[in-house]
Design an enzyme around this catalytic site. Sequence first.
Site, PDB file in Angstrom:
ATOM      1  N   LYS A   1       0.760  -1.213   0.087  1.00  0.00           N
ATOM      2  CA  LYS A   1       0.107   0.020   0.145  1.00  0.00           C
ATOM      3  C   LYS A   1       0.636   1.290  -0.082  1.00  0.00           C
ATOM      4  CE  LYS A   1      -3.902  -2.321   0.552  1.00  0.00           C
ATOM      5  NZ  LYS A   1      -3.533  -3.756   0.624  1.00  0.00           N
TER       6      LYS A   1
HETATM    7  C1  LIG Z   1      -4.044  -4.788   0.110  1.00  0.00           C
HETATM    8  C2  LIG Z   1      -3.177  -6.101   0.079  1.00  0.00           C
HETATM    9  C3  LIG Z   1      -3.533  -7.093  -0.984  1.00  0.00           C
HETATM   10  C4  LIG Z   1      -4.693  -6.924  -1.819  1.00  0.00           C
HETATM   11  O1  LIG Z   1      -4.542  -6.047  -2.840  1.00  0.00           O
HETATM   12  P1  LIG Z   1      -5.671  -5.807  -3.782  1.00  0.00           P
HETATM   13  O2  LIG Z   1      -5.109  -4.398  -4.450  1.00  0.00           O
HETATM   14  O3  LIG Z   1      -6.732  -5.326  -2.622  1.00  0.00           O
HETATM   15  O4  LIG Z   1      -6.454  -6.624  -4.482  1.00  0.00           O
HETATM   16  C5  LIG Z   1      -2.678  -8.375  -0.857  1.00  0.00           C
HETATM   17  N1  LIG Z   1      -1.598  -8.237  -0.065  1.00  0.00           N
HETATM   18  C6  LIG Z   1      -1.308  -7.365   0.862  1.00  0.00           C
HETATM   19  C7  LIG Z   1      -0.020  -7.553   1.838  1.00  0.00           C
HETATM   20  C8  LIG Z   1      -2.028  -6.082   1.013  1.00  0.00           C
HETATM   21  O5  LIG Z   1      -2.129  -5.422   1.906  1.00  0.00           O
END
Ligand SMILES: *Cc1c(COP(=O)(O)O)cnc(C)c1O
Length: 495
Positions: free
Chosen positions: A112
């Site tokens: 993120k």
């Molecule tokens: C948010 C997240 C995901 C999923 O990503 P999306 O964009 O919601 O599909 C996978 N792994 C981690 C560690 C995340 O923080």
Amino acid sequence: MNVYYKSTRGGEEKVTASMAILKGLAEDGGLFMPESMPKLEISMEELAKMSYQETAYEVMKLFLTDFTEEELKDCINKAYDSKFDTEEIAPLAKADGAYYLELFHGSTIAFKDMALSILPHLMITSAKKNQVEKEIVILTATSGDTGKAAMAGFADVKGTRIIVFYPKNGVSRVQELQMLTQKGENTSVVAIDGNFDDAQSGVKAIFNDREFAKEMAEHGFQFSSANSINIGRLVPQIVYYVYAYAKLLAYEEIAKDEPIQVCVPTGNFGNILAAYFAKQLGVPITKLICASNENKVLYDFFQTGTYDRNREFLLTSSPSMDILISSNLERLIYLSCGSDAKKNAELMAELAGKGSYTIDADMRAFMKDFEGGFATESEVSEEIARVYQDTGYVIDTHTAVASAVCRRIRAQEGNTQKTVIASTASPYKFARSVVESIKGKENKADDLDYIDELHQLSGVEIPKAVEEIRHAEIRHHLQCLAGEMPQTVRKILGF
Ligand SMILES: *Cc1c(COP(=O)(O)O)cnc(C)c1O
């Protein structure tokens, strides 16, 4: 060429990129989509020589066309700096016959950070460009990682407040502590009595409440979103797929124009959609493997053409993917019906009403480059152990979902194409699950007790983000029921 943004549900005039970033969600409840899809303007050979920041500019300028060169470069340079623990920003680790694209080198050690370290800068720049006088209130639902990364980005940013809702029993201990210890006078964190879908639906309902928006305006506030529905998150995520391909070329791991595939551990469908956009830009990506945990609503969707959220919500060892309503899938649905907003709006109304919808054969054919897969809890655990035993490389639970799915699909299909696996979190964020996968159950009292052991196993330095929470003070204590989210927002904002 100027790119404008339209709602996937059609009820709105087109807006500039900066307006789409400010609004987050379109007023009709739809998501913003670029009216036309740009193409990369320079060759892969040129990109291969570029830094992450330079690549980011080449990609983002194609989508954020109302930002000046100076504005965009300023945002990029403020975002991708020493907050990341490597100059490469998103390094590729070759292990076990695949390339793990490590997206966790930012300040909160999950992917993120790739978008949320730049979103605050894009947001403030957008506010200036559009003469926004009101204080911007970022309202966010999190399955664990977005909340912390968004708060880290927006903490003490003038003219903004941020309120994060997370499922009380749906995040890891490290994730929870990261959020509860967040500093910044403008940050608030609320644990809700519900799961991530409840949090996300609650936030969307507040966004779509016209009366609430009026009330907000009277008090000098306006909402925006840091969730992956905001194009200000989607666009920065396209960058690392372009960068990864260019680096594979630079390191002579692939030949010129050699196609690759990507495998992405998926929850809200934001990260994999960014890979799809990279493909549209011209990156030779053949297949996009969408990897789910036991909440395999997307796997079933790609298998059958029916999206059905009517099922039990499971808590797994990859909590950031514990999601039954994948918001960003709406963007693919919209594209797959020829950008027919009316058709898309009908399907989304079915999802809101009966919890399911079915797409037609043409739409399914449009999605042929996507392949779904899923991994069970025991497969995730075995994959972590296997990759560690074979290579010494330690992956987190989310990355392990993708790794397991990728390996199975490749074996089944005798597929030898080079594959980039999105590695979305540092194993330190899920230390208990990772260590116990490798060494067996230890049942220690606290997740933090596994940190030193993980350090011994992996030899990877303990990230600052983890050291910090070991001693930091808990600053946030708010809790509410899912139904009380609007009142809680009013209380936090003081009206
Ligand atoms: C948010 C997240 C995901 C999923 O990503 P999306 O964009 O919601 O599909 C996978 N792994 C981690 C560690 C995340 O923080």
